[in-house]
Write an enzyme that holds these catalytic residues in place. Structure first.
Site, PDB file in Angstrom:
ATOM      1  N   HIS A 190     -38.049 -15.240  85.362  1.00  0.00           N
ATOM      2  CA  HIS A 190     -39.436 -15.236  85.265  1.00  0.00           C
ATOM      3  C   HIS A 190     -39.887 -14.625  83.952  1.00  0.00           C
ATOM      4  CE1 HIS A 190     -38.713 -10.615  85.542  1.00  0.00           C
ATOM      5  NE2 HIS A 190     -39.902 -10.648  84.952  1.00  0.00           N
TER       6      HIS A 190
HETATM    7  C1  UD1 Z   1     -45.433  -9.411  85.084  1.00  0.00           C
HETATM    8  C2  UD1 Z   1     -44.945  -8.715  83.711  1.00  0.00           C
HETATM    9  C3  UD1 Z   1     -43.473  -8.495  83.258  1.00  0.00           C
HETATM   10  C4  UD1 Z   1     -42.645  -8.239  84.646  1.00  0.00           C
HETATM   11  C5  UD1 Z   1     -42.944  -8.986  85.685  1.00  0.00           C
HETATM   12  C6  UD1 Z   1     -42.274  -8.377  87.145  1.00  0.00           C
HETATM   13  C7  UD1 Z   1     -46.771  -8.548  81.972  1.00  0.00           C
HETATM   14  C8  UD1 Z   1     -47.174  -9.185  80.663  1.00  0.00           C
HETATM   15  N1  UD1 Z   1     -45.674  -9.338  82.413  1.00  0.00           N
HETATM   16  O1  UD1 Z   1     -44.934 -10.860  84.529  1.00  0.00           O
HETATM   17  O2  UD1 Z   1     -43.280  -7.763  82.340  1.00  0.00           O
HETATM   18  O3  UD1 Z   1     -41.176  -8.196  84.406  1.00  0.00           O
HETATM   19  O4  UD1 Z   1     -44.359  -9.208  85.782  1.00  0.00           O
HETATM   20  O5  UD1 Z   1     -42.419  -9.592  88.060  1.00  0.00           O
HETATM   21  O6  UD1 Z   1     -47.418  -7.723  82.458  1.00  0.00           O
HETATM   22  N2  UD1 Z   1     -48.623 -15.130  90.017  1.00  0.00           N
HETATM   23  C9  UD1 Z   1     -48.670 -15.428  91.477  1.00  0.00           C
HETATM   24  N3  UD1 Z   1     -48.835 -14.491  92.437  1.00  0.00           N
HETATM   25  C10 UD1 Z   1     -48.788 -13.276  92.173  1.00  0.00           C
HETATM   26  C11 UD1 Z   1     -48.548 -12.782  90.758  1.00  0.00           C
HETATM   27  C12 UD1 Z   1     -48.461 -13.714  89.651  1.00  0.00           C
HETATM   28  O7  UD1 Z   1     -49.008 -16.792  91.655  1.00  0.00           O
HETATM   29  O8  UD1 Z   1     -48.733 -12.311  93.011  1.00  0.00           O
HETATM   30  C13 UD1 Z   1     -48.463 -16.292  89.039  1.00  0.00           C
HETATM   31  C14 UD1 Z   1     -49.727 -16.657  88.452  1.00  0.00           C
HETATM   32  O9  UD1 Z   1     -49.744 -17.963  88.045  1.00  0.00           O
HETATM   33  C15 UD1 Z   1     -49.682 -15.590  87.252  1.00  0.00           C
HETATM   34  C16 UD1 Z   1     -48.207 -15.803  86.834  1.00  0.00           C
HETATM   35  O10 UD1 Z   1     -47.376 -15.613  87.972  1.00  0.00           O
HETATM   36  O11 UD1 Z   1     -50.556 -16.412  86.190  1.00  0.00           O
HETATM   37  C17 UD1 Z   1     -47.605 -14.592  85.841  1.00  0.00           C
HETATM   38  O12 UD1 Z   1     -48.192 -13.282  86.572  1.00  0.00           O
HETATM   39  P1  UD1 Z   1     -48.432 -12.045  85.426  1.00  0.00           P
HETATM   40  O13 UD1 Z   1     -48.671 -10.787  86.334  1.00  0.00           O
HETATM   41  O14 UD1 Z   1     -49.378 -12.269  84.359  1.00  0.00           O
HETATM   42  O15 UD1 Z   1     -46.780 -12.259  84.821  1.00  0.00           O
HETATM   43  P2  UD1 Z   1     -45.566 -11.914  85.424  1.00  0.00           P
HETATM   44  O16 UD1 Z   1     -44.688 -13.044  84.774  1.00  0.00           O
HETATM   45  O17 UD1 Z   1     -45.628 -11.756  86.666  1.00  0.00           O
HETATM   46  N1  UDP Z   2     -36.847  -7.979  93.367  1.00  0.00           N
HETATM   47  C1  UDP Z   2     -37.195  -8.300  94.489  1.00  0.00           C
HETATM   48  N2  UDP Z   2     -37.242  -9.476  95.075  1.00  0.00           N
HETATM   49  C2  UDP Z   2     -37.211 -10.697  94.501  1.00  0.00           C
HETATM   50  C3  UDP Z   2     -36.809 -10.556  93.137  1.00  0.00           C
HETATM   51  C4  UDP Z   2     -36.801  -9.023  92.462  1.00  0.00           C
HETATM   52  O1  UDP Z   2     -37.341  -7.231  95.288  1.00  0.00           O
HETATM   53  O2  UDP Z   2     -37.344 -11.732  94.970  1.00  0.00           O
HETATM   54  C5  UDP Z   2     -36.620  -6.697  92.776  1.00  0.00           C
HETATM   55  C6  UDP Z   2     -35.362  -6.423  92.120  1.00  0.00           C
HETATM   56  O3  UDP Z   2     -34.514  -6.158  93.107  1.00  0.00           O
HETATM   57  C7  UDP Z   2     -35.665  -5.273  90.922  1.00  0.00           C
HETATM   58  C8  UDP Z   2     -37.301  -5.708  90.680  1.00  0.00           C
HETATM   59  O4  UDP Z   2     -37.588  -6.607  91.722  1.00  0.00           O
HETATM   60  O5  UDP Z   2     -35.944  -4.185  91.870  1.00  0.00           O
HETATM   61  C9  UDP Z   2     -37.309  -6.359  89.547  1.00  0.00           C
HETATM   62  O6  UDP Z   2     -38.499  -6.909  89.126  1.00  0.00           O
HETATM   63  P1  UDP Z   2     -38.867  -8.216  88.322  1.00  0.00           P
HETATM   64  O7  UDP Z   2     -37.617  -8.891  87.947  1.00  0.00           O
HETATM   65  O8  UDP Z   2     -39.976  -8.680  88.964  1.00  0.00           O
HETATM   66  O9  UDP Z   2     -39.435  -7.388  86.849  1.00  0.00           O
HETATM   67  P2  UDP Z   2     -38.390  -6.508  85.692  1.00  0.00           P
HETATM   68  O10 UDP Z   2     -37.566  -5.690  86.164  1.00  0.00           O
HETATM   69  O11 UDP Z   2     -37.942  -7.923  84.973  1.00  0.00           O
HETATM   70  O12 UDP Z   2     -39.673  -6.141  84.896  1.00  0.00           O
END
Ligand code: UD1
Ligand code: UDP
Length: 353
Positions: free
Chosen positions: A202
């Site tokens: 991601h």
């Molecule tokens: C964010 C964090 C990242 C973290 C990740 C955990 C920032 C800059 N990034 O990244 O550090 O590792 O969360 O998962 O804060 N979207 C949906 N539904 C949702 C959420 C997101 O469709 O419920 C889609 C949207 O198109 C959105 C994209 O995902 O634009 C990115 O979401 P965003 O929260 O901006 O960043 P993440 O990639 O999730």
């Molecule tokens: N996780 C989850 N379901 C998923 C993918 C990840 O519960 O489908 C959990 C995972 O076990 C970990 C956390 O989400 O505890 C990690 O989050 P993510 O990878 O979104 O973010 P990051 O740690 O890179 O910020």
């Protein structure tokens, strides 16, 4: 003390679960959800599974560019701090919700406590690295998961308010491993233990570059036995770049799963391939070899102890590592013993005296 906690993204819900429980034994907590993650399987599911109290406020900010998203959160959190008058604002990790919470509080002269302080990938192209550095530099309490994190802060001149607490994700994992073992997810997916690889992707650096995303998906497809709970960002970008159909044909793409299902899938995987921060640590604690599809990691101990290897987004490097990588050293409790939340509650209590 009255503590205003700011969360917004999936890993923050998991981190706040044990801390919130420990805090509420001694303190009053006002829980604020920024709404950064909003799909049921990215948000509500975790509150239900982990018994996290219902947020007192949900700002409903949703998705957007960094500036729009962080700016909207900043304004919303500022209003809440002004209204609630907390003694401290507690933030987690390195997302835009973290930075917004920390900045809003610091400007209003409310002490900031940062869980997961001191992590560094030393790659400023990552939005998370900017968020970490800025948050640490306005924090009053820096709650570090590892010795490395304490050392990173020292080398940036931050020594006051620094506490080594261990990692709250270990607390969550140890607490839920047994229940996770009872999950039916493997049977539901027709998987048996040790016969599949689990992948997550991601990171913006991987999803937003069509060449890198295509190379990663081709590598995972070539391995032939990959299950990938697909982050909404990744699904969106695969569709945008016209890569979704082929990926879906060659890889077992499933919706994001809940925490208990994820722990069960991780624990029984032959190998984990990921660009997630949290998943690298969970692989280490569960003793599953991890291939990290990034050039750097802030969880360097997993690499030093030989349970994790950095391969970037190169197709051949991913495939080779997935087939050949074997950890050589013993694991340790470098991320703590599962008592980080209690330590954090204690440190916060001392600040209130
Ligand atoms: C964010 C964090 C990242 C973290 C990740 C955990 C920032 C800059 N990034 O990244 O550090 O590792 O969360 O998962 O804060 N979207 C949906 N539904 C949702 C959420 C997101 O469709 O419920 C889609 C949207 O198109 C959105 C994209 O995902 O634009 C990115 O979401 P965003 O929260 O901006 O960043 P993440 O990639 O999730
Ligand atoms: N996780 C989850 N379901 C998923 C993918 C990840 O519960 O489908 C959990 C995972 O076990 C970990 C956390 O989400 O505890 C990690 O989050 P993510 O990878 O979104 O973010 P990051 O740690 O890179 O910020």
């Amino acid at each position: 003390m009255k503590i205003l906690t700011v969360v917004g993204a999936r890993p923050q819900f998991i981190k706040c679960a044990p801390v919130s429980r420990a805090l509420r034994k001694q303190h009053e907590e006002v829980l604020v959800h920024t709404g950064q993650h909003y799909d049921r399987e990215m948000s509500d599911l975790f509150f239900e599974e982990l018994g996290i109290p219902h947020p007192d406020y949900n700002l409903g900010i949703g998705s957007g560019t960094h500036g729009h998203q962080t700016g909207a959160m900043l304004a919303g959190i500022e209003d809440l701090i002004t209204h609630e008058h907390p003694d401290c604002v507690l933030v987690y990790g390195d997302t835009n919700s973290t930075l917004a919470g920390a900045l809003a509080a610091a400007k209003l002269h409310v002490p900031v406590a940062h869980v997961e302080a001191g992590l560094r990938s030393f790659d400023r192209r990552m939005p998370e690295e900017i968020n970490r550095v800025l948050t640490d530099h306005v924090s009053d309490l820096l709650l570090c998961p590892t010795e490395t994190a304490v050392e990173n802060l020292r080398s940036e001149g931050i020594t006051g308010g620094v506490h080594l607490t261990g990692d709250v994700m270990v607390d969550a994992l140890l607490e839920h491993t047994r229940v996770a073992q009872a999950s039916s997810v493997l049977a539901d997916l027709g998987l048996s233990a040790g016969t599949y690889r689990l992948a997550t992707v991601h990171r913006a650096e991987n999803t937003d570059d069509p060449k890198k995303l295509a190379a990663i998906m081709r590598a995972l497809g070539d391995l032939g036995d990959v299950v990938l709970p697909c982050h909404p960002r990744t699904e969106k970008m695969l569709k945008k770049f016209g890569l979704y159909e082929e990926a879906d044909r060659r890889i077992r793409l499933i919706k994001p799963v809940g925490y208990l299902e994820m722990l069960a899938l991780e624990a029984s995987a032959q190998t984990i391939l990921t660009d997630s921060g949290g998943v690298q640590k969970e692989a280490y604690v569960l003793g599953v070899p991890c291939i990290t599809m990034r050039e750097t990691t802030e969880w360097i101990e997993t690499v030093q102890d030989s349970w994790n290897i950095l391969v970037g987004s190169d197709h051949d490097a991913i495939v080779r590592a997935a087939r050949e990588f074997v950890p050589e050293k013993e694991r340790s409790d470098v991320f703590g013993k599962g008592d980080a939340a209690v330590k954090i509650a204690r440190v916060l209590g001392e600040m209130g005296k």
